[in-house]
Write a protein that holds these residues in place. Structure first.
Motif, mmCIF file in Angstrom:
data_model
loop_
_atom_site.group_PDB
_atom_site.id
_atom_site.type_symbol
_atom_site.label_atom_id
_atom_site.label_comp_id
_atom_site.label_asym_id
_atom_site.label_seq_id
_atom_site.Cartn_x
_atom_site.Cartn_y
_atom_site.Cartn_z
ATOM 1 N N GLN A 364 0.838 -1.208 0.000
ATOM 2 C CA GLN A 364 0.000 0.000 0.000
ATOM 3 C C GLN A 364 0.868 1.250 0.000
ATOM 4 O O GLN A 364 0.602 2.210 -0.745
ATOM 5 N N GLU A 365 1.905 1.265 0.815
ATOM 6 C CA GLU A 365 2.805 2.419 0.876
ATOM 7 C C GLU A 365 3.536 2.601 -0.454
ATOM 8 O O GLU A 365 3.747 3.744 -0.905
ATOM 9 N N GLU A 366 3.917 1.491 -1.082
ATOM 10 C CA GLU A 366 4.614 1.570 -2.366
ATOM 11 C C GLU A 366 3.708 2.174 -3.437
ATOM 12 O O GLU A 366 4.129 3.018 -4.235
ATOM 13 N N ILE A 367 2.459 1.719 -3.474
ATOM 14 C CA ILE A 367 1.511 2.265 -4.459
ATOM 15 C C ILE A 367 1.310 3.759 -4.228
ATOM 16 O O ILE A 367 1.334 4.561 -5.175
ATOM 17 N N ASN A 368 1.132 4.135 -2.986
ATOM 18 C CA ASN A 368 0.851 5.542 -2.680
ATOM 19 C C ASN A 368 2.050 6.441 -2.965
ATOM 20 O O ASN A 368 1.881 7.601 -3.367
ATOM 21 N N SER A 369 3.246 5.913 -2.784
ATOM 22 C CA SER A 369 4.427 6.740 -3.050
ATOM 23 C C SER A 369 4.688 6.885 -4.544
ATOM 24 O O SER A 369 5.092 7.958 -5.012
ATOM 25 N N THR A 370 4.450 5.816 -5.316
ATOM 26 C CA THR A 370 4.723 5.881 -6.756
ATOM 27 C C THR A 370 3.612 6.592 -7.527
ATOM 28 O O THR A 370 3.851 7.096 -8.621
ATOM 29 N N SER A 371 2.400 6.627 -6.985
ATOM 30 C CA SER A 371 1.285 7.253 -7.709
ATOM 31 C C SER A 371 0.917 8.620 -7.142
ATOM 32 O O SER A 371 -0.052 9.231 -7.592
ATOM 33 N N LYS A 372 1.699 9.092 -6.170
ATOM 34 C CA LYS A 372 1.454 10.404 -5.586
ATOM 35 C C LYS A 372 1.687 11.493 -6.618
ATOM 36 O O LYS A 372 2.647 11.400 -7.388
ATOM 37 N N PRO A 373 0.858 12.532 -6.751
ATOM 38 C CA PRO A 373 -0.290 12.881 -5.914
ATOM 39 C C PRO A 373 -1.640 12.497 -6.536
ATOM 40 O O PRO A 373 -2.668 13.004 -6.108
ATOM 41 N N ASP A 374 -1.638 11.635 -7.544
ATOM 42 C CA ASP A 374 -2.870 11.392 -8.298
ATOM 43 C C ASP A 374 -3.785 10.354 -7.642
ATOM 44 O O ASP A 374 -5.006 10.477 -7.702
ATOM 45 N N VAL A 375 -3.202 9.317 -7.046
ATOM 46 C CA VAL A 375 -3.987 8.201 -6.541
ATOM 47 C C VAL A 375 -3.489 7.805 -5.157
ATOM 48 O O VAL A 375 -2.288 7.881 -4.867
ATOM 49 N N LYS A 376 -4.423 7.379 -4.320
ATOM 50 C CA LYS A 376 -4.082 6.863 -2.992
ATOM 51 C C LYS A 376 -4.982 5.668 -2.700
ATOM 52 O O LYS A 376 -6.188 5.731 -2.921
ATOM 53 N N VAL A 377 -4.398 4.561 -2.233
ATOM 54 C CA VAL A 377 -5.186 3.375 -1.902
ATOM 55 C C VAL A 377 -5.194 3.169 -0.398
ATOM 56 O O VAL A 377 -4.310 3.633 0.330
ATOM 57 N N SER A 378 -6.199 2.434 0.066
ATOM 58 C CA SER A 378 -6.328 2.149 1.496
ATOM 59 C C SER A 378 -7.072 0.835 1.677
ATOM 60 O O SER A 378 -7.664 0.294 0.731
ATOM 61 N N HIS A 379 -7.014 0.312 2.906
ATOM 62 C CA HIS A 379 -7.771 -0.884 3.310
ATOM 63 C C HIS A 379 -7.446 -2.104 2.441
ATOM 64 O O HIS A 379 -8.346 -2.877 2.079
ATOM 65 N N LEU A 380 -6.173 -2.307 2.096
ATOM 66 C CA LEU A 380 -5.825 -3.482 1.311
ATOM 67 C C LEU A 380 -5.969 -4.749 2.155
ATOM 68 O O LEU A 380 -5.436 -4.840 3.264
ATOM 69 N N HIS A 381 -6.703 -5.715 1.617
ATOM 70 C CA HIS A 381 -6.895 -7.003 2.283
ATOM 71 C C HIS A 381 -6.978 -8.096 1.225
ATOM 72 O O HIS A 381 -7.367 -7.850 0.079
ATOM 73 N N VAL A 382 -6.643 -9.321 1.637
ATOM 74 C CA VAL A 382 -6.896 -10.490 0.787
ATOM 75 C C VAL A 382 -8.384 -10.806 0.867
ATOM 76 O O VAL A 382 -8.964 -10.858 1.957
ATOM 77 N N VAL A 383 -9.022 -10.981 -0.277
ATOM 78 C CA VAL A 383 -10.451 -11.286 -0.317
ATOM 79 C C VAL A 383 -10.667 -12.594 -1.057
ATOM 80 O O VAL A 383 -9.804 -13.061 -1.816
ATOM 81 N N LYS A 384 -11.812 -13.204 -0.851
ATOM 82 C CA LYS A 384 -12.163 -14.442 -1.538
ATOM 83 C C LYS A 384 -12.756 -14.139 -2.907
ATOM 84 O O LYS A 384 -13.366 -13.089 -3.110
ATOM 85 N N LYS A 385 -12.619 -15.099 -3.803
ATOM 86 C CA LYS A 385 -13.144 -14.926 -5.155
ATOM 87 C C LYS A 385 -14.648 -14.705 -5.150
ATOM 88 O O LYS A 385 -15.171 -13.873 -5.894
#
Length: 528
Positions: A364-385
């Motif tokens: 999550q931190e990697e995504i937010n740092s590389t896509s800053k300032p356009d996109v920010k993600v949160s609440h990443l979890h493994v989910v079932k299909k």
């Protein structure tokens, strides 16, 4: 010698494993004192990896499992973090043809007894079919390969314990195991490819065979691997029926059976379950599309939300492809604010199949740092299909909250008009497919509801002091509502619109943001 006499120049080479693991389990295969000329390859020859070593005429060397094959599988499996793998095998149908013809010749011999030769009625060939339970070469190969792989693991582990290993990439994991009994989610898939020239191609070359279907074409260069079992059986029976019209055709069958062909090839792949990561994203740009955008074959923009989110995930999970899903989408010029839009990423054939909560935070931190300032993600979890249905159903069942800035041209918004735009009970509207999306959407009439609307303040943005041309309107709508068209009416295609409510046509929308998406997501997989 009594019985069937074959006039062939060579003998049928049968490997040690075909003789003891396959033929010995078949009642009518009695090789001893057979007039069918055979030669048995001993165990050493059957295992030999020498280039010039002889191949079995029955299995084409399938049961000769070379060390290079074992090491190739281990190299593939070593890229994955899973420890337990189930072995699946696909055996080409042409192999069963070899066993069938040998059995047919042996049966002719038995029927001929002690006479001077076969009587005409006894020379009819049986109908070719494939009985994988009787000729169990597939299971024999799977068990042999499984044992070889587990032995290789034990051997390498012993070497590592004795001498150690400086290169971690060459180390074998202690718990790595292979099975062919209990199906597992993670599989080593072995597809056995027959040689381009084999018994089937030679049989077709003897007699022209008419295809079973007009859509199916036979050629002499086909090796019988991609025809489908029914078409393969039909082609063989047609060829055998044509061959039966010739005299001493049993000699031709014997000669075909003794002909030397190249060894089979092995196509190895590893399949593991997909990993699904759910979360929410915020979008702060008005020039960034959700997915890669192409018009007339030319790309618009340099990136997208999908790419900004999936690329760091693909690097971590070591997979080549990923599929991005979201609960709806916003226009390119619309921001996604508030709690964010629900999304899920499907990682296809990931080498890393298990992830901890701390690792998800790092992603999550990697995504937010590389896509800053356009996109920010949160609440990443493994989910079932199966939870992806929540996203799909949410496209039509969720509610969305918007912030719209309205502009009144020529005259200000009056207090009375502001009051009219206070909607406290659901307002049903009818929307035809908007003109701006009609080129890619079906022309439909849609019933939607504006659940409530609240003006949030009149802003003075004109040179003339006290003239209020701008109005911020907070709106809660059903999913699928075209908010821009609800404001200006889309030339009468949406009604009632804001313009209809105010009784004039000079009101338009100049800015729109999604304030919230009301949907419970992500639904965490407790077993991950």
């Amino acid at each position: 010698m009594n019985g069937l006499q074959l006039e062939v120049k060579q003998k049928v080479a049968i490997c040690y494993f075909c003789l003891h693991e396959v033929l010995s389990k078949i009642p009518y295969f009695s090789i001893e004192n057979s007039v069918v000329p055979v030669k048995f390859l001993d165990e050493v020859t059957s295992k030999s990896s020498d280039i010039g070593s002889e191949n079995c005429n029955l299995c084409y060397g399938i049961l000769k499992i070379l060390q290079s094959t074992v090491e190739g599988i281990m190299n593939r499996v070593g890229q994955f973090t899973e420890d337990n793998f189930f072995i699946t095998v696909h055996v080409p149908d042409v192999v069963y043809l070899n066993f069938f013809l040998l059995g047919a010749l042996l049966n002719w011999e038995a029927k001929s007894g002690g006479g001077d030769g076969l009587q005409p009625d006894n020379k009819a060939l049986p109908v070719f079919s494939i009985d994988t339970k009787l000729i169990n070469i597939k299971e024999v190969f799977r068990n042999m390969l499984c044992n070889r792989l587990n032995e290789y693991c034990d051997q390498r582990l012993n070497e590592q314990q004795k001498h150690g290993s400086q290169d971690r990439t060459e180390m074998v994991r202690p718990n790595l195991r292979f099975t062919c009994n209990t199906p597992l989610p993670c599989c080593v898939n072995v597809v056995i490819l027959p040689p381009n020239q084999n018994l089937f191609t030679e049989l077709l070359a003897e007699k022209a065979v008419q295809p079973r279907s007009k859509k199916m074409k036979f050629s002499y260069i086909e090796n019988g691997n991609d025809m489908g079992r029914n078409n393969f059986i039909h082609a063989v029976n047609c060829a055998l029926e044509s061959l039966e019209q010739q005299s001493r055709y049993e000699d031709k069958l014997g000669s075909l059976l003794t002909k030397n062909f190249d060894r089979v090839q092995f196509q190895i792949s590893v399949s593991v379950p997909q990993v699904f990561i759910g979360g929410r994203y915020l979008k702060f740009s008005r020039t960034l599309s959700q997915t890669p955008w192409f018009i007339g074959g030319r790309r618009k923009g340099t990136s997208s939300i999908e790419e900004l989110i999936t690329e760091p995930m693909k690097l971590f999970f070591k997979c080549d492809s990923a599929m991005f899903r979201s609960s709806g989408r916003e226009d390119i010029d619309v921001k996604m604010l508030g709690n964010g839009r629900p999304f899920a990423v499907e990682l296809i054939t990931p080498c890393v199949t298990k992830v901890t909560s701390d690792e998800l935070k790092t992603i999550q931190e990697e995504i937010n740092s590389t896509s800053k300032p356009d996109v920010k993600v949160s609440h990443l979890h493994v989910v079932k299909k199966e939870n992806l249905d929540v996203l799909r159903n949410g496209e039509t069942e969720k509610t969305k909250e918007y912030l719209a800035i309205l502009f009144s041209k020529g005259e200000k918004f009056s207090p009375n008009e502001v009051e009219k735009l206070k909607i406290i009970s659901p307002l049903e509207i009818n929307q035809k497919t908007p003109l701006r999306v009609l080129h890619r959407r079906s022309l439909l009439d849609r019933k939607r509801r504006i659940l409530w609307a609240t003006p949030e303040g009149v802003e003075l943005k004109c040179e003339q002091e006290g003239i209020s041309h701008y109005l911020t309107l907070r709106i809660l709508t059903e999913a699928g509502t075209y908010v821009k068209e609800w404001v200006h009416g889309d030339l009468g295609r949406t009604s009632p619109s804001v313009c209809d409510i105010l009784g004039r046509t000079n009101v338009d929308i100049v800015q729109l943001d999604v304030a919230n998406v009301h949907l419970t997501w992500p639904i965490e997989d407790k077993n991950s």
